[in-house]
Design an enzyme around this catalytic site. Structure first.
Site, short mmCIF file in Angstrom:
data_model
loop_
_atom_site.label_atom_id
_atom_site.label_comp_id
_atom_site.label_asym_id
_atom_site.label_seq_id
_atom_site.Cartn_x
_atom_site.Cartn_y
_atom_site.Cartn_z
N HIS A 191 -3.78 -2.71 -6.57
CA HIS A 191 -3.24 -1.69 -6.75
C HIS A 191 -4.20 -0.42 -7.30
O HIS A 191 -4.86 -0.88 -8.20
CB HIS A 191 -2.17 -1.80 -7.86
CG HIS A 191 -1.03 -2.46 -7.25
ND1 HIS A 191 0.07 -3.03 -7.81
CD2 HIS A 191 -0.60 -3.12 -6.00
CE1 HIS A 191 1.02 -3.84 -6.93
NE2 HIS A 191 0.27 -3.77 -5.81
N ASP A 236 0.79 -1.20 -0.18
CA ASP A 236 0.04 0.14 -0.11
C ASP A 236 0.98 1.18 0.10
O ASP A 236 0.52 2.23 0.50
CB ASP A 236 -0.99 0.03 1.26
CG ASP A 236 -1.86 -1.11 1.16
OD1 ASP A 236 -2.31 -1.67 0.21
OD2 ASP A 236 -1.88 -1.93 2.34
#
Ligand code: IMP
Ligand code: MG
Length: 346
Positions: free
Chosen positions: A53, A23
């Site tokens: 993503h 992340d």
């Protein structure tokens, strides 16, 4: 001889890797580089559909669990390597939902397949669900079956037939003809099965060496390793997070984030130099990308050139460079794909 040197210099192979716990914003960095460098191939390595993503492009938010984030550059070929796990339903859904030309996408014949049984077994595991905080997307169970050599591979799946290719062969051919190859890693260095805080990790190594193996290139094919750090550290799921802040402090600082795959509130801590230095060594990073600089310096949101940045933001970046000894080449200042500063030498 001169022409040869020029070609070598301008046609690199880039790896993009997470420096902390996932992340970090790898998707936005990969998307930005794909457009900017007009990459011929964007290949996804890493674990599989446990990663989400995010790319925000032309006013649309794309959440990608299988398709490489470089899809935004429409001429790029999109490959998923033999080391990556594929959930055919998730992949085909993404291709449909985001209207990606299926002819652009290739899945290596030896990629491992996640089946319903793997997800079921993870959902039934108190260890994975309760203790580890797994995304429960079947990745760990599928990798376990692969180690036992009983996992089904992509070459045996009818619904993937038109996508099957040899990813290593495609990439070698591209490298040999001086094309641009961008390789997208998933998760982050400290979620690595070997280098993270075991057992609070994912089901395989996530560092540069393994990323090469995921898609079938050797370490010497790689020209640049871009390590992505967010301006602060976050983690979802259980396990140590050095310097962790209480949830209300995270909100007060405006560092609140929710997981792409699981929707969980991410835990957060200030930037961690000790981990960052370790990640640089573990991946032999040659460049650093810093994301969400605007979370620390809100007035710098959306800036696209170094000269526009506030003196405080510039000093912050220079301080990072001095401490880490690696150039900060990409700085992200917002969520939209173009909200970034490229400090690479032209
Ligand atoms: P699993 O890989 O889904 O079994 O999850 C194992 C651990 O890694 C859990 O703490 C997850 O939250 C974390 N994890 C797995 N994939 C990602 C990711 O893409 N981003 C952030 N954390 C992840
Ligand atoms: Mg993610």
């Amino acid at each position: 001889m001169f022409a040869f040197v020029l070609l070598v210099k301008f046609m690199p192979v880039y790896l993009v890797i997470g420096g902390f716990f996932g992340d970090e914003g790898k998707g936005s960095v990969v998307g930005f580089l794909a457009l900017k460098d007009k990459v011929d191939i964007c290949a996804r390595g890493g674990v599989g559909p446990n990663a989400g993503h995010t790319v925000i492009y032309n006013g649309r938010t794309y959440r990608l669990r299988q398709v490489p984030s470089g899809f935004v550059y429409e001429k790029s070929r999109l490959l998923i390597g033999p080391g990556v796990l594929v959930n055919p339903e998730v992949l085909l859904n993404e291709i449909r939902m985001y209207e990606i030309d299926i002819k652009r996408v290739g899945v290596d014949k030896n990629a491992g397949i996640i089946e319903e049984i793997h997800i079921q077994r993870e959902k039934e595991s108190a260890h994975l669900k309760g203790e580890i905080g797994s995304t429960l997307t079947g990745c760990g169970q599928a990798n376990a079956d692969r180690a036992l050599r009983i996992l089904k591979l992509a070459r045996d799946v009818d619904t993937l037939r038109q996508l099957i290719t040899s990813v290593p062969d495609e990439i070698w051919e591209a490298i040999d003809s001086n094309k641009r190859v961008l390789v997208e890693g998933t998760q982050g260095t400290f979620l690595s099965l070997y280098h993270g805080f075991y057992p609070y990790v994912t089901s395989k190594d996530t560092t540069a060496g393994t990323l090469c193996g995921d898609i079938g290139i050797g370490p010497k094919d790689v020209d640049e390793v871009v390590l992505v750090f967010k301006a602060f550290v976050t983690r979802v799921g259980a396990g140590p997070l050095p310097g962790e802040l209480p949830a209300d402090e995270v909100k007060r600082r405006g560092w609140e984030e929710y997981g792409t795959v699981t929707g969980r509130l991410r835990r957060a801590a200030p930037f961690n130099y000790e981990l960052a230095k370790r990640a640089i060594r573990l991946n032999s990073a040659t460049q650093i990308a810093i994301t969400k600089l605007d979370a620390l310096f809100p007035k710098d949101r959306g800036k696209r050139s170094w000269d526009e940045l506030s003196p405080e933001a510039k000093e912050h970046i220079l301080e990072l460079e001095r401490n880490l000894g690696v150039p900060v080449t990409i700085i992200r200042t917002g969520l939209e794909i173009h909200e970034a500063i490229d400090r690479r030498k032209p």
